[in-house]
Design a protein around this motif. Structure first.
Motif, PDB file in Angstrom:
ATOM      1  N   PRO A  84      45.341  57.552  46.489  1.00  0.00           N
ATOM      2  CA  PRO A  84      46.184  58.634  47.022  1.00  0.00           C
ATOM      3  C   PRO A  84      46.335  58.568  48.533  1.00  0.00           C
ATOM      4  N   ASP A  85      47.471  59.033  49.001  1.00  0.00           N
ATOM      5  CA  ASP A  85      47.672  59.225  50.436  1.00  0.00           C
ATOM      6  C   ASP A  85      47.000  60.508  50.900  1.00  0.00           C
ATOM      7  N   VAL A  86      46.983  61.511  50.001  1.00  0.00           N
ATOM      8  CA  VAL A  86      46.382  62.811  50.309  1.00  0.00           C
ATOM      9  C   VAL A  86      45.498  63.241  49.145  1.00  0.00           C
ATOM     10  N   LEU A  87      44.282  63.678  49.453  1.00  0.00           N
ATOM     11  CA  LEU A  87      43.408  64.318  48.462  1.00  0.00           C
ATOM     12  C   LEU A  87      43.202  65.750  48.921  1.00  0.00           C
ATOM     13  N   HIS A  88      43.717  66.692  48.128  1.00  0.00           N
ATOM     14  CA  HIS A  88      43.748  68.109  48.509  1.00  0.00           C
ATOM     15  C   HIS A  88      42.780  68.883  47.625  1.00  0.00           C
ATOM     16  N   GLY A  89      41.655  69.317  48.218  1.00  0.00           N
ATOM     17  CA  GLY A  89      40.704  70.141  47.483  1.00  0.00           C
ATOM     18  C   GLY A  89      41.182  71.573  47.379  1.00  0.00           C
ATOM     19  N   PRO A 106      38.941  55.699  53.427  1.00  0.00           N
ATOM     20  CA  PRO A 106      39.185  56.036  54.842  1.00  0.00           C
ATOM     21  C   PRO A 106      40.653  56.251  55.186  1.00  0.00           C
ATOM     22  N   SER A 107      41.563  55.704  54.396  1.00  0.00           N
ATOM     23  CA  SER A 107      42.989  55.875  54.708  1.00  0.00           C
ATOM     24  C   SER A 107      43.593  57.108  54.030  1.00  0.00           C
ATOM     25  N   THR A 108      42.816  57.819  53.213  1.00  0.00           N
ATOM     26  CA  THR A 108      43.303  59.021  52.521  1.00  0.00           C
ATOM     27  C   THR A 108      43.062  60.251  53.383  1.00  0.00           C
ATOM     28  N   ARG A 109      44.106  61.066  53.570  1.00  0.00           N
ATOM     29  CA  ARG A 109      43.938  62.320  54.307  1.00  0.00           C
ATOM     30  C   ARG A 109      43.243  63.342  53.408  1.00  0.00           C
ATOM     31  N   MET A 110      42.171  63.919  53.915  1.00  0.00           N
ATOM     32  CA  MET A 110      41.400  64.901  53.163  1.00  0.00           C
ATOM     33  C   MET A 110      41.779  66.301  53.620  1.00  0.00           C
ATOM     34  N   ILE A 111      42.419  67.044  52.719  1.00  0.00           N
ATOM     35  CA  ILE A 111      42.895  68.394  53.032  1.00  0.00           C
ATOM     36  C   ILE A 111      42.093  69.410  52.229  1.00  0.00           C
ATOM     37  N   HIS A 140      34.520  70.279  59.964  1.00  0.00           N
ATOM     38  CA  HIS A 140      35.061  69.465  61.059  1.00  0.00           C
ATOM     39  C   HIS A 140      35.477  68.075  60.594  1.00  0.00           C
ATOM     40  N   PHE A 141      35.021  67.648  59.418  1.00  0.00           N
ATOM     41  CA  PHE A 141      35.365  66.317  58.917  1.00  0.00           C
ATOM     42  C   PHE A 141      36.654  66.328  58.095  1.00  0.00           C
ATOM     43  N   ALA A 142      37.145  67.506  57.742  1.00  0.00           N
ATOM     44  CA  ALA A 142      38.423  67.577  57.026  1.00  0.00           C
ATOM     45  C   ALA A 142      39.553  67.198  57.986  1.00  0.00           C
ATOM     46  N   ASP A 143      40.600  66.594  57.453  1.00  0.00           N
ATOM     47  CA  ASP A 143      41.748  66.235  58.289  1.00  0.00           C
ATOM     48  C   ASP A 143      42.676  67.423  58.520  1.00  0.00           C
ATOM     49  N   LEU A 144      42.731  68.326  57.568  1.00  0.00           N
ATOM     50  CA  LEU A 144      43.561  69.523  57.680  1.00  0.00           C
ATOM     51  C   LEU A 144      42.975  70.585  56.758  1.00  0.00           C
ATOM     52  N   ILE A 145      43.043  71.846  57.181  1.00  0.00           N
ATOM     53  CA  ILE A 145      42.541  72.959  56.373  1.00  0.00           C
ATOM     54  C   ILE A 145      43.687  73.961  56.212  1.00  0.00           C
ATOM     55  N   ILE A 146      44.154  74.125  54.967  1.00  0.00           N
ATOM     56  CA  ILE A 146      45.242  75.056  54.682  1.00  0.00           C
ATOM     57  C   ILE A 146      44.642  76.363  54.163  1.00  0.00           C
ATOM     58  N   VAL A 147      44.938  77.465  54.854  1.00  0.00           N
ATOM     59  CA  VAL A 147      44.432  78.785  54.487  1.00  0.00           C
ATOM     60  C   VAL A 147      45.614  79.621  54.016  1.00  0.00           C
ATOM     61  N   ASN A 148      45.417  80.414  52.973  1.00  0.00           N
ATOM     62  CA  ASN A 148      46.564  81.154  52.424  1.00  0.00           C
ATOM     63  C   ASN A 148      46.716  82.559  52.994  1.00  0.00           C
ATOM     64  N   LYS A 366      56.684  74.462  53.751  1.00  0.00           N
ATOM     65  CA  LYS A 366      55.526  74.400  54.652  1.00  0.00           C
ATOM     66  C   LYS A 366      54.493  73.390  54.158  1.00  0.00           C
ATOM     67  N   THR A 367      54.268  73.343  52.837  1.00  0.00           N
ATOM     68  CA  THR A 367      53.267  72.422  52.298  1.00  0.00           C
ATOM     69  C   THR A 367      53.745  70.980  52.405  1.00  0.00           C
ATOM     70  N   GLU A 368      55.000  70.732  52.088  1.00  0.00           N
ATOM     71  CA  GLU A 368      55.540  69.370  52.186  1.00  0.00           C
ATOM     72  C   GLU A 368      55.477  68.870  53.627  1.00  0.00           C
ATOM     73  N   ALA A 369      55.770  69.751  54.575  1.00  0.00           N
ATOM     74  CA  ALA A 369      55.673  69.364  55.985  1.00  0.00           C
ATOM     75  C   ALA A 369      54.234  68.992  56.348  1.00  0.00           C
ATOM     76  N   ALA A 370      53.260  69.731  55.809  1.00  0.00           N
ATOM     77  CA  ALA A 370      51.852  69.429  56.069  1.00  0.00           C
ATOM     78  C   ALA A 370      51.472  68.075  55.463  1.00  0.00           C
TER      79      ALA A 370
END
Length: 373
Positions: A84-89, A106-111, A140-148, A366-370
């Protein structure tokens, strides 16, 4: 170029986060995204909502709490296959697993996906408290944190989460599915034995202390002491022990004949349409309340406690009260009963609040942009 998105979630049982994930995954642009959901546990009720969609659903067949080594090995194997390019927990445990997987991919963005606020972890067992502490340390190790919710962002900032990695994307309500439908609501009322002239007041949410059913039930008792034309329904499931406590409280209050315990329902648009007033009595822990948005999309008048973003969601189309106050809830319900159109708001006015501000389209943009950052 199509991006491969993998969502990681514990289960697809009935719940706000689970419903939101299913809505998002089904709606993502197929030309831009290849979507897979990896679910810890199999045979969950919301799986059926993914039938005939382009979303691939894979169960990791986790065998209980302590099935960690085999479970993690299966997770790694699936991810190696997907790349995956993105793994979103989604929620705490999946979020933590994304950081464990980071050295292997290492190349997967962890969200991370954060869905609550003001979470009182001291109310829960040691395992939940440990997960919360680990989440604070590893954020701090996450690449992005999406809060609702904005309240959620503020709360997690106080816990030490990095502000530079956090963005707020409110939930999206499927306004095509959730819309006024008096006929569907009438069928549910008939099923429950509720007459047309009875005022039906409902709380939709899992049976969990954070939803504060006791305040709802105590308010119901106060109203029943004054009026004969009210009835109440609780929609949702939870632990058997807590359910027994709530049923016993209902009996102690002398209102067992006035309260319906509807359990989990798959026909939620019809359930919302059956209500005259929808209540969110949460004492803590909410982020963005899906049930508020869904009820409002059906044109139902709502009352919510001033927890998380509930006041922002309701705007001027409903009432906001302090948490843990049966008296305040009772007064608010009476105000609705006495006013056919609160603040001059029709059912369509209430619905428009959601259509304008919390549509699935806005969630997607908004999610697609992220994802494309």
């Amino acid at each position: 170029m199509t991006k491969k998105i993998v969502f990681l979630i514990r289960d697809l049982n009935y719940g706000g986060a689970q419903r939101q994930l299913v809505t998002l995954a089904k709606s993502l642009n197929q030309q831009n995204f290849d979507v897979t959901i990896l679910c810890f546990y199999p045979h969950c009720p919301l799986e059926k909502d993914l039938i005939n969609s382009n979303v691939k659903l894979i169960s990791l067949q986790k065998q209980g709490r302590w099935d960690l080594i085999r479970f993690f090995w299966r997770l790694v194997q699936y991810l190696k296959h997907i790349q995956p390019d993105v793994l979103h927990g989604y929620l705490t445990e999946p979020n933590l697993f994304t950081i464990c997987l980071k050295p292997l991919f290492p190349s997967t963005r962890m969200i991370w996906g954060i869905r609550g606020s003001n979470y009182e972890c001291d109310r829960h067992d040691w395992r939940v408290q440990l997960y919360q502490q680990l989440e604070n340390l590893l954020s701090h190790f996450a690449d992005l944190i999406i809060v609702n919710s904005h309240a959620g962002r503020d709360d997690y900032l106080t816990r030490g989460f990095p502000a530079s990695k956090m963005i707020v994307i409110p939930n999206g309500i499927d306004t095509e599915r959730f819309q006024p439908n008096p006929e569907a609501g009438a069928k549910v009322r008939q099923e429950w034995g509720i007459s047309e002239d009875t005022i039906l007041i409902g709380l939709v949410g899992r049976l969990d202390p954070m939803k504060d059913h006791p305040t709802f039930l105590k308010s119901a008792a106060l109203l029943c002491a004054e009026r004969k034309d009210v009835h109440f329904v609780c929609v949702g499931t939870g632990s058997e022990n807590y359910a027994r406590e709530l049923h016993q409280l209902t009996a102690d209050l002398g209102i067992s004949e006035k309260v319906i315990w509807a359990g989990a329902r798959s026909d939620m648009p019809a359930v919302h349409n059956a209500l005259d007033v929808a209540i969110s009595a949460s004492a803590y822990g909410e982020g963005f309340s899906n049930t508020l948005g869904e009820a409002m999309a059906c044109g139902v008048k709502c009352i919510a406690t001033d927890v998380a973003d509930s006041a922002w969601i309701i705007g001027d189309a409903g009432l906001v009260i302090p948490p843990k106050s049966p008296e305040a809830l009772t007064a608010a319900i009476k105000q609705f009963i006495d006013n056919a159109q609160f603040n001059g708001k029709s059912r369509e006015d209430i619905r428009q609040q959601v259509v304008t501000r919390f549509s699935v389209r806005q969630l997607l943009l908004k999610t697609e942009a992220a994802f494309l950052q």
